[in-house]
Write a protein that holds these residues in place. Structure first.
Motif, short mmCIF file in Angstrom:
data_model
loop_
_atom_site.label_atom_id
_atom_site.label_comp_id
_atom_site.label_asym_id
_atom_site.label_seq_id
_atom_site.Cartn_x
_atom_site.Cartn_y
_atom_site.Cartn_z
N ALA A 50 0.66 -1.49 0.31
CA ALA A 50 0.27 0.16 -0.10
C ALA A 50 0.97 1.26 -0.39
CB ALA A 50 -1.30 0.01 1.58
N TRP A 77 -0.24 -2.99 -6.44
CA TRP A 77 -0.86 -1.97 -5.61
C TRP A 77 -1.32 -0.60 -7.16
CZ3 TRP A 77 -3.05 -2.10 -0.41
CH2 TRP A 77 -2.41 -2.92 0.30
N LEU A 110 -10.04 -2.57 -2.63
CA LEU A 110 -10.05 -2.16 -0.99
C LEU A 110 -10.04 -0.15 -0.45
CD1 LEU A 110 -7.93 -4.32 -1.14
CD2 LEU A 110 -6.34 -3.20 0.60
N PRO A 117 -13.04 -5.94 5.42
CA PRO A 117 -11.54 -7.05 4.55
C PRO A 117 -11.75 -8.39 5.14
CG PRO A 117 -10.93 -5.05 6.01
CD PRO A 117 -12.15 -4.65 5.60
N LEU A 120 -8.26 -11.51 3.15
CA LEU A 120 -7.23 -11.13 1.79
C LEU A 120 -5.83 -12.02 2.38
CD1 LEU A 120 -7.97 -7.68 2.04
CD2 LEU A 120 -8.47 -9.07 0.48
N ALA A 124 -4.60 -5.13 5.10
CA ALA A 124 -5.32 -4.39 3.99
C ALA A 124 -5.52 -2.92 5.18
CB ALA A 124 -6.78 -4.08 4.30
N ALA A 130 -12.94 -3.82 1.93
CA ALA A 130 -12.37 -4.81 0.87
C ALA A 130 -13.42 -5.20 -0.75
CB ALA A 130 -11.59 -5.32 0.60
#
Length: 276
Positions: A50, A77, A110, A117, A120, A124, A130
C-alpha cells in the motif's frame, strides 16, 4: 434551383453524407496508434504494498498497468482518488501464453464504504473495506486484443463498480498460488494523451507477451542461487524475474542473454564454409 441541387438536400442525401462522414472518422480513429489512446505503465515489483502503490489522481482516464509477479510472487498495488458515486471500470487480463493457461489471479478493491476485509492474503490499511474478485471459476476466458500492441490476451474480469464514498481506493492483484505470473490491469474509458513510466512502452509490452522472455512463467517460486559475481543488488532472485524488456533500470535477464548468444553462435556456424 436545379433538380440536382434539390435532390442533394433531401433527408436521404443528408443521411448518406453523415454516414460517409462517420465511416471516415471511424477509419481515422482506427488507424491511430493504440498507445496514444491510454496511459501505459509497467510494474517490476516496485509496487508490492500500500505504501508503494502506483498512484493515479482519478478513475476515468484510460490506463493499463502491466505487472510481472516475480519470485517471490508479490501483489501489485494501484491507488486511485475517486468521488462518491463514480463508476470504476476495471479489467483484469493475462498474455495468452500456454504457461499461463491455468493461472487465475485474484483482484481486490479496497477503500471507504466497502465491507470489512476478509480472506485477503495481505494486510489491508486500517479503516478500509474490501471487495474481492476471484477468477478461479473462469474456465475459458475470452480472447481479446490488448490495447498497446494488439497482442492476444485472455480477459478474466470486466466489471463496473459504483464507488460508495469519496476517498482513496486501491486495486490489488496477486497470484493465489504464489506462482510467477504476468497480468495486466486496465482502468477507465476516457482516451488520453500517451504517458508511461518507461521510455519504450510498446517494445516492453511486446516482450511482455512473448514466452521466451520468461521461461518459468506459471511455476511455483523458489529461491534462485546465483554465483557471487553475478549476484544483483538486493533480492537474490530479482535477476530471474524480470522479462526480456528488462526492468526500467536493468539489463536483459541472464536466461535471455544466454538464449540469444546460442542463436547467434548457431547462425555463425551455418555461415562458415565447409572445410575441405
Amino acid at each position: 434551383m436545379s433538380t440536382a441541387t434539390r435532390r442533394s438536400s433531401t433527408p436521404r442525401a443528408r443521411s448518406a453524407r453523415l454516414t460517409a462522414l462517420a465511416a471516415t472518422l471511424a477509419a481515422v480513429l482506427a488507424s491511430a496508434s493504440p498507445a496514444r489512446a491510454l496511459q501505459t505503465f509497467f510494474d517490476y515489483g516496485d509496487h508490492a504494498s500500500a505504501e508503494d502503490a502506483l498512484e493515479f489522481s482519478d478513475t476515468f482516464l484510460s490506463r493499463i498497468v502491466y505487472s510481472e509477479l516475480g519470485c517471490p510472487s508479490r501483489p501489485v498495488w494501484l491507488k486511485l482518488e475517486a468521488a462518491k458515486g463514480e463508476t470504476l471500470h476495471v479489467r483484469l487480463g493475462m498474455p495468452a501464453l500456454a504457461a499461463l493457461r491455468r493461472e487465475r489471479p485474484s483482484l481486490a478493491l479496497l477503500g471507504p464504504g466497502l465491507p470489512r476485509p476478509a480472506g485477503l492474503p495481505f494486510e489491508a490499511p486500517a479503516g478500509v473495506g474490501a471487495q474481492l474478485f476471484s477468477t478461479s471459476a473462469v474456465r475459458a476466458p475470452a480472447a481479446v486484443r490488448e490495447p498497446v500492441t494488439d497482442g492476444r490476451s485472455w480477459l478474466l474480469l470486466d466489471r463496473r463498480i459504483e464507488l460508495p464514498e469519496s476517498g482513496s481506493y486501491s486495486l490489488v492483484a496477486w497470484s493465489p498460488e504464489g506462482h510467477r505470473a504476468r497480468l495486466w490491469i486496465a482502468v477507465g474509458d476516457e482516451p488520453t494523451e500517451e504517458l508511461s513510466n518507461v521510455d519504450d512502452p510498446v517494445e516492453r509490452a511486446k516482450a511482455f507477451h512473448q514466452p521466451w522472455t520468461a521461461p518459468d512463467l506459471g511455476a511455483p517460486c523458489s529461491p534462485v542461487r546465483l554465483p557471487a559475481r553475478a549476484m544483483p543488488a538486493g533480492d537474490p532472485s530479482t535477476a530471474s524475474c524480470a522479462h526480456a524488456a528488462g526492468p526500467a533500470r536493468g539489463p536483459l535477464p541472464a536466461l535471455a542473454v544466454v538464449a540469444l548468444a546460442g542463436v547467434a553462435a548457431r547462425r555463425a556456424r551455418r555461415r562458415e564454409p565447409p572445410r575441405g
